[in-house]
Design a protein around this motif. Structure first.
Motif, PDB file in Angstrom:
ATOM      1  N   LEU A 142      -3.437  16.531  -5.175  1.00  9.32           N
ATOM      2  CA  LEU A 142      -3.901  17.166  -3.940  1.00  9.32           C
ATOM      3  C   LEU A 142      -4.904  16.278  -3.196  1.00  9.32           C
ATOM      4  O   LEU A 142      -4.965  16.298  -1.964  1.00  9.32           O
ATOM      5  N   CYS A 143      -5.689  15.501  -3.941  1.00  6.01           N
ATOM      6  CA  CYS A 143      -6.627  14.573  -3.299  1.00  6.01           C
ATOM      7  C   CYS A 143      -5.886  13.543  -2.456  1.00  6.01           C
ATOM      8  O   CYS A 143      -6.336  13.184  -1.356  1.00  6.01           O
ATOM      9  N   ASP A 144      -4.759  13.045  -2.959  1.00  2.00           N
ATOM     10  CA  ASP A 144      -3.966  12.090  -2.181  1.00  2.00           C
ATOM     11  C   ASP A 144      -3.436  12.721  -0.899  1.00  2.00           C
ATOM     12  O   ASP A 144      -3.218  12.033   0.095  1.00  2.00           O
ATOM     13  N   ARG A 145      -3.221  14.026  -0.921  1.00  2.00           N
ATOM     14  CA  ARG A 145      -2.645  14.720   0.245  1.00  2.00           C
ATOM     15  C   ARG A 145      -3.714  15.237   1.204  1.00  2.00           C
ATOM     16  O   ARG A 145      -3.580  15.098   2.426  1.00  2.00           O
ATOM     17  N   PHE A 146      -4.786  15.832   0.668  1.00  2.00           N
ATOM     18  CA  PHE A 146      -5.762  16.509   1.519  1.00  2.00           C
ATOM     19  C   PHE A 146      -7.151  15.876   1.522  1.00  2.00           C
ATOM     20  O   PHE A 146      -8.001  16.256   2.326  1.00  2.00           O
ATOM     21  N   ILE A 196       3.780   3.286 -14.239  1.00  5.22           N
ATOM     22  CA  ILE A 196       3.920   4.442 -15.123  1.00  5.22           C
ATOM     23  C   ILE A 196       3.581   4.060 -16.565  1.00  5.22           C
ATOM     24  O   ILE A 196       2.921   4.814 -17.294  1.00  5.22           O
ATOM     25  N   ARG A 197       4.013   2.877 -16.956  1.00  3.81           N
ATOM     26  CA  ARG A 197       3.700   2.397 -18.315  1.00  3.81           C
ATOM     27  C   ARG A 197       2.197   2.226 -18.488  1.00  3.81           C
ATOM     28  O   ARG A 197       1.619   2.624 -19.522  1.00  3.81           O
ATOM     29  N   THR A 198       1.545   1.648 -17.495  1.00  3.32           N
ATOM     30  CA  THR A 198       0.094   1.460 -17.559  1.00  3.32           C
ATOM     31  C   THR A 198      -0.630   2.800 -17.630  1.00  3.32           C
ATOM     32  O   THR A 198      -1.557   2.977 -18.425  1.00  3.32           O
ATOM     33  N   LEU A 199      -0.213   3.752 -16.793  1.00  5.95           N
ATOM     34  CA  LEU A 199      -0.838   5.071 -16.802  1.00  5.95           C
ATOM     35  C   LEU A 199      -0.640   5.767 -18.140  1.00  5.95           C
ATOM     36  O   LEU A 199      -1.559   6.395 -18.668  1.00  5.95           O
ATOM     37  N   THR A 200       0.551   5.652 -18.702  1.00  7.85           N
ATOM     38  CA  THR A 200       0.842   6.318 -19.980  1.00  7.85           C
ATOM     39  C   THR A 200      -0.019   5.748 -21.099  1.00  7.85           C
ATOM     40  O   THR A 200      -0.641   6.501 -21.866  1.00  7.85           O
ATOM     41  N   LEU A 201      -0.052   4.416 -21.213  1.00  6.35           N
ATOM     42  CA  LEU A 201      -0.830   3.796 -22.285  1.00  6.35           C
ATOM     43  C   LEU A 201      -2.331   4.042 -22.102  1.00  6.35           C
ATOM     44  O   LEU A 201      -3.052   4.285 -23.067  1.00  6.35           O
ATOM     45  N   SER A 202      -2.800   4.005 -20.863  1.00  7.06           N
ATOM     46  CA  SER A 202      -4.222   4.234 -20.598  1.00  7.06           C
ATOM     47  C   SER A 202      -4.609   5.666 -20.929  1.00  7.06           C
ATOM     48  O   SER A 202      -5.655   5.921 -21.541  1.00  7.06           O
ATOM     49  N   ALA A 203      -3.771   6.612 -20.515  1.00  4.36           N
ATOM     50  CA  ALA A 203      -4.069   8.022 -20.771  1.00  4.36           C
ATOM     51  C   ALA A 203      -4.011   8.340 -22.255  1.00  4.36           C
ATOM     52  O   ALA A 203      -4.864   9.077 -22.776  1.00  4.36           O
ATOM     53  N   PRO A 245      -0.650   1.876  -6.121  1.00  2.35           N
ATOM     54  CA  PRO A 245      -0.843   1.809  -4.664  1.00  2.35           C
ATOM     55  C   PRO A 245      -1.964   2.758  -4.223  1.00  2.35           C
ATOM     56  O   PRO A 245      -2.176   3.807  -4.850  1.00  2.35           O
ATOM     57  N   PRO A 246      -2.681   2.424  -3.142  1.00  4.15           N
ATOM     58  CA  PRO A 246      -3.803   3.260  -2.699  1.00  4.15           C
ATOM     59  C   PRO A 246      -3.444   4.722  -2.470  1.00  4.15           C
ATOM     60  O   PRO A 246      -4.266   5.611  -2.705  1.00  4.15           O
ATOM     61  N   ARG A 247      -2.217   5.005  -2.043  1.00 10.44           N
ATOM     62  CA  ARG A 247      -1.870   6.394  -1.758  1.00 10.44           C
ATOM     63  C   ARG A 247      -1.604   7.211  -3.020  1.00 10.44           C
ATOM     64  O   ARG A 247      -1.357   8.414  -2.947  1.00 10.44           O
ATOM     65  N   HIS A 248      -1.670   6.561  -4.186  1.00 12.70           N
ATOM     66  CA  HIS A 248      -1.478   7.283  -5.451  1.00 12.70           C
ATOM     67  C   HIS A 248      -2.715   7.215  -6.345  1.00 12.70           C
ATOM     68  O   HIS A 248      -2.635   7.527  -7.538  1.00 12.70           O
ATOM     69  N   VAL A 249      -3.861   6.811  -5.785  1.00 15.31           N
ATOM     70  CA  VAL A 249      -5.083   6.707  -6.594  1.00 15.31           C
ATOM     71  C   VAL A 249      -5.486   8.062  -7.164  1.00 15.31           C
ATOM     72  O   VAL A 249      -5.885   8.172  -8.322  1.00 15.31           O
ATOM     73  N   ALA A 302       0.814  -1.210   0.000  1.00 13.28           N
ATOM     74  CA  ALA A 302       0.000   0.000   0.000  1.00 13.28           C
ATOM     75  C   ALA A 302       0.849   1.263   0.000  1.00 13.28           C
ATOM     76  O   ALA A 302       0.378   2.331  -0.379  1.00 13.28           O
ATOM     77  N   LYS A 303       2.129   1.149   0.472  1.00 16.33           N
ATOM     78  CA  LYS A 303       2.959   2.348   0.593  1.00 16.33           C
ATOM     79  C   LYS A 303       4.093   2.401  -0.426  1.00 16.33           C
ATOM     80  O   LYS A 303       4.923   3.302  -0.374  1.00 16.33           O
ATOM     81  N   ARG A 304       4.131   1.439  -1.320  1.00  8.86           N
ATOM     82  CA  ARG A 304       5.221   1.435  -2.287  1.00  8.86           C
ATOM     83  C   ARG A 304       5.091   2.614  -3.260  1.00  8.86           C
ATOM     84  O   ARG A 304       3.991   3.117  -3.507  1.00  8.86           O
ATOM     85  N   PRO A 305       6.192   3.081  -3.826  1.00  8.89           N
ATOM     86  CA  PRO A 305       6.104   4.154  -4.825  1.00  8.89           C
ATOM     87  C   PRO A 305       5.605   3.602  -6.152  1.00  8.89           C
ATOM     88  O   PRO A 305       5.496   2.383  -6.342  1.00  8.89           O
ATOM     89  N   LEU A 306       5.314   4.502  -7.063  1.00  9.59           N
ATOM     90  CA  LEU A 306       4.901   4.079  -8.402  1.00  9.59           C
ATOM     91  C   LEU A 306       6.048   3.345  -9.082  1.00  9.59           C
ATOM     92  O   LEU A 306       7.182   3.823  -9.111  1.00  9.59           O
TER      93      LEU A 306
END
Length: 448
Positions: free
Chosen positions: A314-318, A27-34, A161-165, A18-22
């Motif tokens: 900001l949602c992940d932070r606040f 990053i590859r999944t996010l890039t191709l999806s976006a 990870p949940p903290r980067h949703v 849950a706390k691992r970094p991206l």
């Protein structure tokens, strides 16, 4: 005297999932999806940039111009009205058989229907069959996008990870926004390179043909994506939704549905009114040239893409509630300034529109709020049903409602956006209060 043995080195504790970094895979999944989302969303919205031309080509020539545009806006709205059906069907199989399959099917349908529009004959050639065929293609586009957008948000949120949703949803929403920017840029290029006569004769087909090519490119790109770890784990543990996922959503998650529909209402107002309809507003209400309004729109959409990423992070932070509430206040101020000053000061239009676009990025908080409102077993169905039903109602009716309101209120766009921003403040405040209450009631060891 014995010498104590050297202590063995202590291995570092593994980072909890849950706390691992991206990771590089994330990053590859996010890039191709976006990227795929950008190309598909381009297909869906390019329609609105050629409303005037389509009104002249696909409806009787003796029809008043305002009525012809209203008819085309009705066809445009039909794409929103059919979204719930396409979304429900794709979400059902997405929750039952996997996210990736539906993620790819949606973009394939979009590519086919967009190419279909590019080759349609006009009213002059086949009469009333022309608007009927145009409507059919638009309905197919609506069904496709109904599965794409919510499916994409759930897909990326289950990969990271949940903290980067929040960041993941913001990046994906940025990709969808880039599709709008691409449509604006190509519409600007078409209006710059071709004369109005050429556009009405043949050049209007070019952006739709390009959209079909973009769509099939996206189908190819999505071959490289993997099914989400969350779905794989649910399938392995046999925790997939039993029976109809939609029935589970309606019976057990009513408050989440209402919440998601309300925040989607704000999203539809921001995108449909501020980004899609505003260029035509400044052209028809204030006589500002199409080239300038489209340039300003491109700047606004670019900053919107940036704003979505900022809002997601900001949602992940606040938390989503705080971001939504504060962002909605800024949205009301920016929109009112844009619509009251932009028409009388064309020299400020690009700056005002750019600032407004950045603040519209507040909608990057919406997918974060929705994907966290439903459990994974019915997440696709819950988000899809709520988002598409709300978009069908409010996104479909908004162009006609604000268009009709303009005939009696020149500031109808401004007043509508202020009202929607007030809704965002209320919902965001309620979410924030509820989040604090849950945190206060949780045991100390499990509080965020």
């Amino acid at each position: 005297m014995t010498v104590p043995a050297a202590s063995a080195p202590v291995a570092p504790s593994p980072i909890p999932p849950a706390k691992r970094p991206l990771s590089r895979g994330d990053i590859r999944t996010l890039t191709l999806s976006a990227l795929g989302g950008a190309l598909e969303f381009y297909d869906f919205i390019i329609f609105v940039y050629f409303v005037s031309v389509l009104g002249k080509l696909f409806f009787p020539p003796d029809m008043p111009q305002w009525l012809g545009q209203l008819q085309v806006l009705g066809v445009f709205a039909a794409g929103y009205l059919v979204r719930p059906l396409g979304g429900i069907v794709m979400a059902h199989f997405g929750d039952k058989g996997g996210r990736k399959k539906m993620f790819t099917l949606s973009i394939f349908l979009m590519a086919l229907s967009t190419i279909g529009i590019s080759v349609l004959p006009s009213y002059e050639s086949i009469g009333y069959a022309a608007p009927l065929l145009l409507l059919t293609m638009r309905l197919l586009q609506g069904a496709a996008i109904g599965g794409e957008v919510p499916g994409a948000w759930v897909f990326v949120s289950e990969h990271v990870p949940p903290r980067h949703v929040g960041l993941a949803c913001g990046i994906l929403t940025c990709g969808l926004t880039i599709g709008i920017l691409l449509g604006s840029l190509i519409a600007t290029a078409i209006n710059t390179v071709f004369t109005p006569a050429d556009i009405q004769s043949y050049a209007w087909r070019i952006p739709f043909l390009m959209g079909g090519v973009f769509g099939f490119l996206s189908v190819y790109l999505r071959r490289w994506l993997q099914e989400t770890p969350v779905f794989k784990e649910m399938k392995a543990r046999k925790e997939l939704a039993a029976g109809l996922p939609l029935k589970v959503v309606l019976h057990r998650h009513g408050p989440a549905v209402i919440l998601s529909m309300l925040v989607t209402w704000l999203l539809t107002a921001a995108i449909v009114v501020v980004i899609l309809l505003t260029p035509n507003f400044f052209q028809t209400q204030h006589g500002i040239p199409a080239t300038l309004t489209l340039q300003a729109n491109s700047v606004a959409t670019f900053f919107l893409a940036i704003g979505c990423i900022i809002a997601g992070a900001l949602c992940d932070r606040f938390g989503g509630g705080r971001v939504l509430a504060v962002g909605s206040v800024l949205l009301a101020a920016a929109c009112y300034t844009l619509y009251t000053l932009g028409g009388t000061r064309p020299d400020l239009l690009i700056v005002l529109y750019g600032i407004t676009g950045l603040v519209v990025g507040t909608v990057g908080a919406v997918p974060y709020i929705m994907v966290r409102a439903f459990p994974p077993a019915v997440a696709f169905t819950g988000v899809s049903f709520s988002y598409n039903l709300s978009y069908a109602i409010f996104g479909g009716l908004t162009p006609m409602v604000v268009g009709a309101a303009l005939r009696i209120d020149p500031l109808a766009y401004a007043h509508y956006m202020v009202a929607m921003s007030a809704l965002g403040v209320v919902v965001g405040t309620v979410l924030t209060i509820r989040s604090r209450r849950v945190s206060a009631e949780a045991p100390a060891g499990v509080r965020a």
